[in-house]
Design a protein around this motif. Sequence first.
Motif, PDB file in Angstrom:
ATOM      1  N   LYS A   1       0.861   4.157  -3.101  1.00  0.00           N
ATOM      2  CA  LYS A   1       0.986   5.627  -2.411  1.00  0.00           C
ATOM      3  C   LYS A   1       2.146   6.513  -3.083  1.00  0.00           C
ATOM      4  O   LYS A   1       1.714   7.588  -3.613  1.00  0.00           O
ATOM      5  N   GLN A   2       3.124   6.013  -2.832  1.00  0.00           N
ATOM      6  CA  GLN A   2       4.271   6.787  -3.294  1.00  0.00           C
ATOM      7  C   GLN A   2       4.562   6.816  -4.766  1.00  0.00           C
ATOM      8  O   GLN A   2       5.243   8.088  -5.191  1.00  0.00           O
TER       9      GLN A   2
ATOM     10  N   LEU B   1      -7.427   3.717  -0.316  1.00  0.00           N
ATOM     11  CA  LEU B   1      -7.332   2.921  -1.536  1.00  0.00           C
ATOM     12  C   LEU B   1      -8.666   1.991  -1.883  1.00  0.00           C
ATOM     13  O   LEU B   1      -9.363   1.612  -0.996  1.00  0.00           O
TER      14      LEU B   1
ATOM     15  N   ALA C   1       0.767  -1.268   0.044  1.00  0.00           N
ATOM     16  CA  ALA C   1      -0.038  -0.039  -0.017  1.00  0.00           C
ATOM     17  C   ALA C   1       0.742   1.381   0.048  1.00  0.00           C
ATOM     18  O   ALA C   1       0.447   2.153  -0.744  1.00  0.00           O
ATOM     19  N   GLU C   2       2.026   1.202   0.769  1.00  0.00           N
ATOM     20  CA  GLU C   2       2.844   2.368   0.637  1.00  0.00           C
ATOM     21  C   GLU C   2       3.426   2.582  -0.496  1.00  0.00           C
ATOM     22  O   GLU C   2       3.678   3.791  -1.117  1.00  0.00           O
TER      23      GLU C   2
ATOM     24  N   GLY D   1      -4.062   5.244  -6.632  1.00  0.00           N
ATOM     25  CA  GLY D   1      -5.111   5.352  -5.907  1.00  0.00           C
ATOM     26  C   GLY D   1      -5.907   3.907  -5.707  1.00  0.00           C
ATOM     27  O   GLY D   1      -6.916   3.814  -5.091  1.00  0.00           O
TER      28      GLY D   1
END
Length: 984
Positions: free
Chosen positions: A482-483, A517, A478-479, A487
């Motif tokens: 995001k980076q 997300l 998930a990180e 989405g």
Amino acid sequence: FAGSFSRCELPRAGRSATATRRRLSCKRADMLALRAFSPVLTAAALARPPATVARRGSIAACGGSSRWHACMSARDAAAWPADKVRSQFVSFFEAKQHSPVASSPVVPYDDPTLLFANAGMNQFKPLFVGQAAPGSALAKLKRATNSQKCIRAGGKHNDLEDVGMDTYHHTFFEMLGSWSFGDYFKEEAIDWAWELLTQVYGLPPDRFYATYFEGDEGLGLAPDEEARQLWLRYLPEERVLPGNAKDNFWEMGDVGPCGPCSELHYDRIGGRDAAHLVNMDDPDVLEVWNLVFMQFNREAGGLLRPLPAKSVDTGMGFERLVSILQDVRSNYDTDVFAPIFAEIEAVTGAPPYGGALAADASAVLPGTAVGRDTAYRVVADHIRTLSTAIADGALPSNEGRGYVLRRILRRAVRYGRQMLGAEEGFFTRLVPAAVGSLSAAFPELAEQQGHVQAVIADEEAAFSSMLSRGIKEFNSRAEAIKQTGGGGFDGASAFFLYDSMGFPLDLTELMAREAGLAVDVSGFQAAMEEQKARSAAAAAASKGDGALLTLGPEQTARLADEGVAFTDDSFKFDLGADAGATVRAIYGAGGFVDAAEAGGGETLGVVLDRSSFFSQAGGQVPDVGSLVEAGGGATFRVSSVQSFGGYVLHVGSLESGSLSAGDSVACNVDGERRRRISKSHTLTHAINLALHQVLGEGVSQKGSLVDDSKARFDFSHGKAMSAAECERVEALVRTMVAEALPVHIQTVPLDKALAINNLRAVFGERYPDPVRVVSIGPEVPALLAAPESDEWEQYSIELCGGTHIPSTSDFGSFALVEECAVAKGVRRVVGVAGELAAEAEAAGAALQSRIAELTASAAGEAAAGEVEATRKGLTALKLEVDAATTSVHVKVALRDSIAAAGAERAVSSAPRGALCEPSPELSLQADREWLKRAKQLSAGEADRAAAAAVAEARAGVEMGPAEMAAAAMEEGMAAAAMAAAAMA
């Protein structure tokens, strides 16, 4: 009018079922105001309290409207407790001359097409498709009744993801059923259903609606007017409703028995016209009973032919019926679930169950009433499922039904931990409550409670560890998303968590929402379909072309229609019997053919009128051999033999000539191979007895494989057998060999056989009546004359349809060469006899001699060259021992001898058994001793004492090479420190 009632009666999202019912009471003034909109409302209907709160008794008697629901539910539960509901159903049909039949296990041992038993009719399927073994108890049934344990989670019928989200879906449930096999038909089925529901259970007739098949022109089927007219004797025309083929025409599969069905629906509310809510998934208008009238057989191409013997198959959901009789709107509000809910509350410390429902899955969140109550439902349902399935022989694993069970367990643990705040191990502690709620009807659960708890405890602990790793993996992915500015949580990642980490999709969606997300569900589903396709392809490849040759309902029906009698295979027990036979049918991948020519390489199946070949059954592999045409013009090589409902199919290839239906052939069985197989089969009986004598009565057979080289036997046992236990089992079997016990076989009535003390039978196996009794030692007439005698405890007595040797002396010798784990609570042993046993004994003796030669001198006095040679020799021997086929206890002794080589003190010889995966730690002590000597020599004579101290530290588990170097430096032992540094 309808709109006002909808606002008044439908449950609000997030509101408990109990609270909803308390709010359902529309004021009498409101009902009076609706009079103009409903000319059908009668004065009597308006004068009584709303039907949602007035079915039995009065409000005043319960202390006012606010307490009415709880009071009346308690009264109804007292009048109709779950156990009484079940027993009343069975006793009603017993009085109608139905035979009570015990529920089959939820693990369908004799039906590979099912993951789990999912309907009451499953165990009767051979009757419906004409494949019941002639002479079996099943084949003699005309009427039957029972409450069947069912699981719907996986495969075509999968309710797993719906459980917890509503008040009526379950993965485990009971199906109350009644059946007629070519006996009575529609009239009796409908009459008795009405009698039971309205007269015995006392349900109000004006709450029922009946459906019937409306017909289908495309299928060429007329409406089921007979069923409609039968229902009109009990119900007004507006409550006898037509239904389409989807709802009211039942089919077992693409081919096979089928027919129209008639459903009874019940309106929980009453006092209204609810016809428009029938089959609309309304929680208050629900299907209660389905009556299936099997009157057709669907053949390939869709053609429907009338069945010569029409049958009835009825099924009623037990939990749903209990909720109706106890006057509650949810299955979970009944006494079926009350004891489990009470235990969940006690174990987890969570607030009591309130019955809250979510509008959709997104509302199921930790710290909310909806999340809590959803978890109650999930956990209670799933502990029933796991307890029943494991007690019936299933185990969580990575494939098939085991994988489904693992998913169910992990879903329950996740809900309990996340929504109820439960601690690790909570799920295991719920087993006694689940077993206690079911054991009155299914006593086998109580017998297996300890085993169930042990399996669940291991699985729960493993998942708790995996859950932590999965959360870490999710957070990492998930990180990264995001980076990169994404989405969405991609479907491939979601499937990885599901497939590798055991994460249900709904858990990934919940965590994704919390991280802001959205999960690509369509991508997840695509990955799932790809995985299914890969699994199906792998399964098909493993079976080969021969696996395609099976006689299904269509093929057996055709043979029967053409007058082909069942194959007489009684000759299979006597290799010397004359089994001249006639070809009755030839079957290939494209269907039946009249004749076949050699040279095509096609796999074929031949059906004979009689056969001396043994077809695969009871763990015994099938015979091989040949069919030779009487004139010598054709030879058919038989590579497998299978039986389908009385027809024996000889599978193989035509090596020469041509073969046609009607040809005479000789059955040439590979006799020498058969004799070795028979020896192995009798050996499993001897092993079974010895295991019981050594390990106790907790041992029960879980499977076997009998071929021409070994006897493999799986059994229930909670831990590895020790070397001493394995040696005792081996000794007991060898004693039987020395005693030359005769093997007696006799066919006797099933009830008489089951009365014999110490008789062994396989759980879940369906035995014919009469049945073959195989006794090693006493003659069968003596067993029947004194069936309860304690004398029989010392002998092997089993029900068995396999082939056997005449005496235990034919074993020649015996060795127990393997003991390992198959699954939690299931062990496997492998035994060999005759020449193979002698070879195993010789191999053990040879290895022991080599170890003795290698270790003749003490390690502490050996020269440098001898040290290195001995170490290499012991390493090689260790590998040879691991790979050797010899007695389990001998192998343990060999490993201990290697481990003890060169040691100055005795090394512990804790039994390890013959592991499926040999442990690399088995001979570490020997390595350490010889490493110690090598280091002494390399350090030089001057520093011998210092090097010895370092080597002692090296042999410990607390110090590594780096720590040893530091310790040596502190003592000023420079040379030893250099040696340790080099090792590091």
